[in-house]
Design a protein around this motif. Structure first.
Motif: not given
Length: 52
Positions: A7-16, A18-27
């Motif tokens: 959960i901590e990793i997923v939350r941080r990944a989501y923040e990153l 969003q900061q990158a402009g929400e690009p597709e396919g880079k999850d």
């Protein structure tokens, strides 16, 4: 040091993401980046007395 939870990793990944402009396919890229950041984070630094 405790390992980050999924959960901590997923939350941080989501923040990153969003900061990158929400690009597709880079999850996976953001997940791995977040995991690495959290693993490298020092949550309990060793401290020495100030009078040494």
């Amino acid at each position: 040091m405790a390992q980050p939870t999924h959960i901590e990793i997923v939350r941080r990944a989501y923040e990153l993401w969003q900061q990158a402009g929400e690009p597709e396919g880079k999850d996976q890229e953001f997940y791995h980046q977040a995991e690495q950041e959290l693993r490298n984070e020092d949550k309990s630094p060793l401290r020495t007395p100030d009078n040494l």
